[in-house]
Design a protein around this motif. Sequence first.
Motif, mmCIF file in Angstrom:
data_model
loop_
_atom_site.group_PDB
_atom_site.id
_atom_site.type_symbol
_atom_site.label_atom_id
_atom_site.label_comp_id
_atom_site.label_asym_id
_atom_site.label_seq_id
_atom_site.Cartn_x
_atom_site.Cartn_y
_atom_site.Cartn_z
ATOM 1 N N ALA A 181 -14.307 16.851 13.353
ATOM 2 C CA ALA A 181 -14.840 15.658 12.701
ATOM 3 C C ALA A 181 -15.652 16.029 11.461
ATOM 4 O O ALA A 181 -15.583 15.353 10.426
ATOM 5 C CB ALA A 181 -15.705 14.880 13.690
ATOM 6 N N ALA A 182 -16.435 17.120 11.549
ATOM 7 C CA ALA A 182 -17.220 17.561 10.394
ATOM 8 C C ALA A 182 -16.307 17.987 9.249
ATOM 9 O O ALA A 182 -16.567 17.671 8.069
ATOM 10 C CB ALA A 182 -18.130 18.720 10.805
ATOM 11 N N TYR A 183 -15.240 18.697 9.571
ATOM 12 C CA TYR A 183 -14.291 19.123 8.532
ATOM 13 C C TYR A 183 -13.649 17.910 7.852
ATOM 14 O O TYR A 183 -13.539 17.852 6.621
ATOM 15 C CB TYR A 183 -13.223 20.010 9.160
ATOM 16 N N TYR A 184 -13.261 16.930 8.663
ATOM 17 C CA TYR A 184 -12.628 15.730 8.109
ATOM 18 C C TYR A 184 -13.591 14.990 7.184
ATOM 19 O O TYR A 184 -13.207 14.566 6.081
ATOM 20 C CB TYR A 184 -12.184 14.818 9.248
ATOM 21 N N ARG A 185 -14.839 14.841 7.584
ATOM 22 C CA ARG A 185 -15.799 14.100 6.772
ATOM 23 C C ARG A 185 -16.143 14.849 5.482
ATOM 24 O O ARG A 185 -16.364 14.237 4.434
ATOM 25 C CB ARG A 185 -17.068 13.821 7.577
ATOM 26 N N ARG A 186 -16.193 16.173 5.566
ATOM 27 C CA ARG A 186 -16.446 16.937 4.343
ATOM 28 C C ARG A 186 -15.284 16.797 3.356
ATOM 29 O O ARG A 186 -15.495 16.768 2.141
ATOM 30 C CB ARG A 186 -16.657 18.416 4.677
ATOM 31 N N ARG A 187 -14.067 16.711 3.883
ATOM 32 C CA ARG A 187 -12.899 16.571 3.007
ATOM 33 C C ARG A 187 -12.898 15.245 2.262
ATOM 34 O O ARG A 187 -12.264 15.116 1.216
ATOM 35 C CB ARG A 187 -11.609 16.694 3.833
ATOM 36 N N GLN A 188 -13.618 14.245 2.797
ATOM 37 C CA GLN A 188 -13.671 12.945 2.140
ATOM 38 C C GLN A 188 -14.657 12.931 0.975
ATOM 39 O O GLN A 188 -14.672 11.986 0.182
ATOM 40 C CB GLN A 188 -14.070 11.861 3.148
ATOM 41 N N LEU A 189 -15.468 13.980 0.872
ATOM 42 C CA LEU A 189 -16.462 14.055 -0.189
ATOM 43 C C LEU A 189 -15.969 14.963 -1.316
ATOM 44 O O LEU A 189 -15.150 15.863 -1.089
ATOM 45 C CB LEU A 189 -17.779 14.625 0.355
ATOM 46 N N PRO A 190 -16.441 14.759 -2.537
ATOM 47 C CA PRO A 190 -16.161 15.731 -3.601
ATOM 48 C C PRO A 190 -16.667 17.113 -3.192
ATOM 49 O O PRO A 190 -17.695 17.238 -2.508
ATOM 50 C CB PRO A 190 -16.950 15.180 -4.795
ATOM 51 N N GLU A 191 -15.944 18.142 -3.586
ATOM 52 C CA GLU A 191 -16.281 19.496 -3.147
ATOM 53 C C GLU A 191 -17.718 19.864 -3.483
ATOM 54 O O GLU A 191 -18.402 20.540 -2.704
ATOM 55 C CB GLU A 191 -15.317 20.506 -3.776
ATOM 56 N N ALA A 192 -18.191 19.416 -4.644
ATOM 57 C CA ALA A 192 -19.546 19.767 -5.061
ATOM 58 C C ALA A 192 -20.612 19.120 -4.187
ATOM 59 O O ALA A 192 -21.751 19.596 -4.129
ATOM 60 C CB ALA A 192 -19.763 19.375 -6.518
ATOM 61 N N GLU A 193 -20.256 18.031 -3.497
ATOM 62 C CA GLU A 193 -21.234 17.308 -2.694
ATOM 63 C C GLU A 193 -21.178 17.688 -1.208
ATOM 64 O O GLU A 193 -22.123 17.452 -0.467
ATOM 65 C CB GLU A 193 -21.014 15.798 -2.834
ATOM 66 N N ALA A 194 -20.038 18.226 -0.772
ATOM 67 C CA ALA A 194 -19.874 18.561 0.641
ATOM 68 C C ALA A 194 -20.736 19.762 1.010
ATOM 69 O O ALA A 194 -20.853 20.722 0.233
ATOM 70 C CB ALA A 194 -18.407 18.843 0.954
ATOM 71 N N PHE A 195 -21.323 19.721 2.205
ATOM 72 C CA PHE A 195 -22.169 20.835 2.649
ATOM 73 C C PHE A 195 -21.318 22.071 2.905
ATOM 74 O O PHE A 195 -20.214 22.000 3.433
ATOM 75 C CB PHE A 195 -22.915 20.460 3.928
ATOM 76 N N GLU A 196 -21.857 23.210 2.538
ATOM 77 C CA GLU A 196 -21.225 24.486 2.846
ATOM 78 C C GLU A 196 -22.309 25.533 2.966
ATOM 79 O O GLU A 196 -23.397 25.397 2.402
ATOM 80 C CB GLU A 196 -20.225 24.887 1.763
ATOM 81 N N VAL A 197 -22.011 26.571 3.725
ATOM 82 C CA VAL A 197 -22.936 27.690 3.839
ATOM 83 C C VAL A 197 -22.557 28.694 2.761
ATOM 84 O O VAL A 197 -21.453 29.245 2.790
ATOM 85 C CB VAL A 197 -22.862 28.332 5.240
ATOM 86 N N PRO A 198 -23.413 28.932 1.783
ATOM 87 C CA PRO A 198 -23.063 29.827 0.673
ATOM 88 C C PRO A 198 -23.101 31.286 1.094
ATOM 89 O O PRO A 198 -23.992 32.050 0.692
ATOM 90 C CB PRO A 198 -24.140 29.500 -0.370
ATOM 91 N N VAL A 199 -22.105 31.689 1.906
ATOM 92 C CA VAL A 199 -22.104 33.048 2.453
ATOM 93 C C VAL A 199 -21.992 34.083 1.340
ATOM 94 O O VAL A 199 -22.773 35.033 1.258
ATOM 95 C CB VAL A 199 -20.948 33.206 3.459
ATOM 96 N N LYS A 200 -20.991 33.906 0.443
ATOM 97 C CA LYS A 200 -20.773 34.899 -0.606
ATOM 98 C C LYS A 200 -21.970 34.975 -1.543
ATOM 99 O O LYS A 200 -22.402 36.065 -1.939
ATOM 100 C CB LYS A 200 -19.507 34.552 -1.382
ATOM 101 N N ALA A 201 -22.522 33.809 -1.918
ATOM 102 C CA ALA A 201 -23.677 33.811 -2.812
ATOM 103 C C ALA A 201 -24.878 34.484 -2.160
ATOM 104 O O ALA A 201 -25.627 35.223 -2.817
ATOM 105 C CB ALA A 201 -24.020 32.378 -3.202
#
Length: 299
Positions: free
Chosen positions: A113-133
């Motif tokens: 469900a979290a993946y689906y809801r993130r996909r509905q948002l623009p990439e810049a607005e969707a939450f992500e864990v900045p692992v590489k950064a």
Amino acid sequence: MAGNRQSPLDLLLVAGLVILTDIFILVPALSGSFLRTIFGLLLVLFLPGYALIGALLPAKKDIDGIERALLSLGLSIAVVPLMGLGMNYTNWGIREVPILAGLSIFTILMCGAAYYRRRQLPEAEAFEVPVKASISALKADLLGETRGETRSGADRAISMLLVISILASLGSLAYVIGNPREGEAFTEFYILGPDRMIENYPTNYTLGDSGTVVVGITNHEYRTMDYTMEIRLENRSLPLPENQKYVNLDRDVSWKEPVTFTPPFEGKNMKLEFLLFNETEKSVPYRNVHLWINVTKED
């Protein structure tokens, strides 16, 4: 573009940890590992809440990382007891495998469900864990490249010492959790009335009548035990079936069965003893309980 979006590494990690937990708990060859305890604690205390927060608050602006982590802990502590309470009213009951299955399914569904809801948002607005950064920033910090400045050797040494201390602390915590100190070894031995309560024990008999009590044994000896049970009336042994006389129990396993006996002679205030012997001492009872009974002739 949606097709070029990065994979949700945090959700994939959560799902992977759920699967690893299931494997380490259900596979006998791995169930004795200390990793079972670590994965189990994560599944109970963090993963369900994190997945639920991801489904409820998919955007970066909804909540920051620290608050997300704290709420994940709090929601997990709320979800797990509620799930246990619900299962208590089903045929499965509060047992290890049903609880494990329920938490695993719930967590993976919330990840979906979290993946689906993130996909509905623009990439810049969707939450992500900045692992590489985060890794890049840590590397730059340790190498003294932060903000284009060259850090002194002392600063780099302090940073390295801090990282090593954190890793050592985590390792120590994992060891303590995986190798808990054993408490006192003992065995529970008790009798209950026919309705499995601490009351209504049968104490008055007519000669020839039989009585039934429920006998319970729980092994807390930290190893498999072979027990021998005996019933004595005024120091005279009464017959018992083989499957009740000799009881083998694995560690932390309970045995609770109705035991029927027939007093063979009459008398008042006679001592009816239930004796439990362990595998090393066969002459002196390891545990014992007793009732005082009366047996009279039939009128």
